[in-house]
Design a protein around this motif. Structure first.
Motif, PDB file in Angstrom:
ATOM      1  N   ASP A   1       0.876  -1.151   0.038  1.00 54.82           N
ATOM      2  CA  ASP A   1      -0.137  -0.059   0.058  1.00 54.82           C
ATOM      3  C   ASP A   1       0.910   1.405  -0.109  1.00 54.82           C
ATOM      4  N   ALA A   2       2.139   1.061   0.590  1.00 50.29           N
ATOM      5  CA  ALA A   2       2.847   2.437   0.496  1.00 50.29           C
ATOM      6  C   ALA A   2       4.389   1.871   0.700  1.00 50.29           C
ATOM      7  N   VAL A   3       5.366   2.735   0.584  1.00 50.39           N
ATOM      8  CA  VAL A   3       6.684   2.418   0.549  1.00 50.39           C
ATOM      9  C   VAL A   3       7.373   3.070   1.519  1.00 50.39           C
ATOM     10  N   ASP A   4       8.418   2.794   2.208  1.00 47.34           N
ATOM     11  CA  ASP A   4       9.089   3.409   3.234  1.00 47.34           C
ATOM     12  C   ASP A   4      10.702   3.069   3.044  1.00 47.34           C
ATOM     13  N   ALA A   5      11.431   3.616   3.675  1.00 42.96           N
ATOM     14  CA  ALA A   5      13.117   3.435   3.747  1.00 42.96           C
ATOM     15  C   ALA A   5      13.645   4.065   5.126  1.00 42.96           C
TER      16      ALA A   5
END
Ligand code: NIG
Ligand code: FE
Length: 407
Positions: free
Chosen positions: A208-212
């Protein structure tokens, strides 16, 4: 959505609708739900006449609020890291432990060794603890698999959690969490792989979303940007673990990509605040991680408030920096350590947490929104940031379905 077709009436309660700038307080209130949505909110004496109510719940004078939203968690992992907490008590820092091969990498080894069924069992037990405190929506990150197959395994566990529990689960792909041992000395190659894995994971309905994690012990600004570019190409929203241990300029970068949120942000600069304000990026505050790491640099709460950057609060549950399974404790800490007002803290786990996840259909009590509710054995919502422990949640409703708790 597990919806009710008939009308459900919740009555004999007070309401904090959180619909305006204040608590949205309604004494002796009532709420109607149908088809999973709120259809009416008001004083009980003003209930529309002649209603054909299919289900009625008299709440014994409880306080009704929107269901809480925990917008930053790492619930899927194997093992634990109690020994590292011990090392930190003896003076080792989070960074030192990570650089010595412990930290996230040690959880990666335990997670890879765990079966999907075992991971689901552990994740579900942790989610149950959050649900007992009124949580109806949770964001769950991957980031302890760090290969295509292992990240897919962890994200499937998160998806399955949302299908097997009365809980909305949003899945965030955090492949860029740490460098796995097989890529030692090849961080750029690893980032290329993280970007390549994004499309197949998305195609499986797992993202649903991308993080780092943009940090000296995580990934550089340039590497983070490559992850954001890949997400943009697939139309996926981004968020960032930013400025937690040092100022990297991650918040400005994330804002340039229209990030939903920047999280941790203890070392956020004035330029970062301005960029977040301009982009409408939410500041997610994680006081339990700050507390467990005995950090001393507080996030710039007064400056965020003055700039009008929305502040959300989350448990950041993870086995390293924040083994916290109590969102109410996180709210309490945000007030006690950082002087958020009780209203700001409660908005931070409802209205602003919804924004941090890009959700417009929840977080307040208003007609047309999801009937995700939490009922509390308290007189006033400021008590939600006052008591420490004591299980004040009397029950939740998820899409209008009443689920009593702690009877
Ligand atoms: O949000 N900072 C990076 N990620 C997590 C910690 C992960 C871990 O220590 O396992 C956090 O604090
Ligand atoms: Fe985190």
């Amino acid at each position: 959505m597990n919806t009710q077709t008939g009308i459900t009436l919740f009555r004999h309660c007070s309401l904090a609708t959180l619909s305006g700038a204040d608590w949205g307080w309604i004494e002796r209130g009532a709420l109607l739900a149908q088809g999973g949505l709120i259809t009416w909110v008001g004083a009980e004496r003003d209930l529309p006449a002649g209603l054909a109510v299919a289900e009625e719940h008299a709440l014994n004078g409880a306080l009704l609020t929107p269901g809480l939203i925990d917008c930053h968690t790492h619930l899927v992992y194997g093992g634990h890291r109690a020994h590292e907490a011990d090392l930190r008590l003896q003076g080792a820092s989070y960074e030192t432990i990570a650089r010595a091969g412990g930290g996230i990498r040690s959880t990666v080894a335990a997670t890879r060794a765990a079966t999907e069924a075992a991971l689901l069992a552990g994740t579900s037990a942790r989610a149950d603890a959050l649900m007992r405190e009124g949580v109806t929506t949770v964001e769950v990150k991957s980031g302890y698999g760090l290969s295509l197959a292992e990240e897919a395994k962890c994200l499937r566990v998160a998806r399955t959690l949302g299908q097997s529990r009365p809980l909305s689960v949003l899945c965030t792909y955090l492949g860029a969490h740490a460098l796995p041992p097989e890529f030692e000395g090849r961080a750029d190659d690893y980032i290329a792989a993280v970007c390549d894995w994004m499309a197949p994971l998305q195609a499986q309905g797992l993202v649903d979303a991308v993080d780092a994690f943009c940090e000296t012990i995580g990934f550089t600004l340039a590497q983070t940007q490559r992850v954001f570019e890949a997400a943009r190409a697939l139309g996926l929203p981004v968020k960032l673990h930013a400025e937690q241990l040092s100022a990297q300029g991650g918040a400005e970068l994330a804002a340039r990509y229209g990030a939903l949120s920047c999280d941790h942000i203890e070392h956020l600069s004035p330029a970062g605040i301005a960029a977040m304000r301009a982009a409408g990026t939410v500041a997610v505050l994680l006081p339990a991680a700050w507390y467990c790491l005995r950090d001393t640099q507080a996030p710039p709460v007064a400056a965020l408030r003055e700039a009008g950057v929305p502040m959300a609060i989350s448990s950041d549950h993870n086995p390293g920096s924040s083994p916290c399974l109590s969102i109410l404790t996180a709210l309490h800490m945000a007030c006690t350590f950082w002087r958020l007002t009780p209203l700001e803290a409660v908005l931070g786990a409802t209205v602003q947490a919804a924004r941090a996840l890009g959700l417009r259909d929840r977080g307040r009590l208003a007609p047309g929104l999801r009937a995700d509710l939490a009922a509390w054995r308290v007189e006033h919502p400021r008590e939600l940031t006052y008591w420490l422990g004591g299980q004040p949640c009397a029950g939740r409703a998820v899409a209008g379905r009443w689920l009593p708790l702690n009877p």
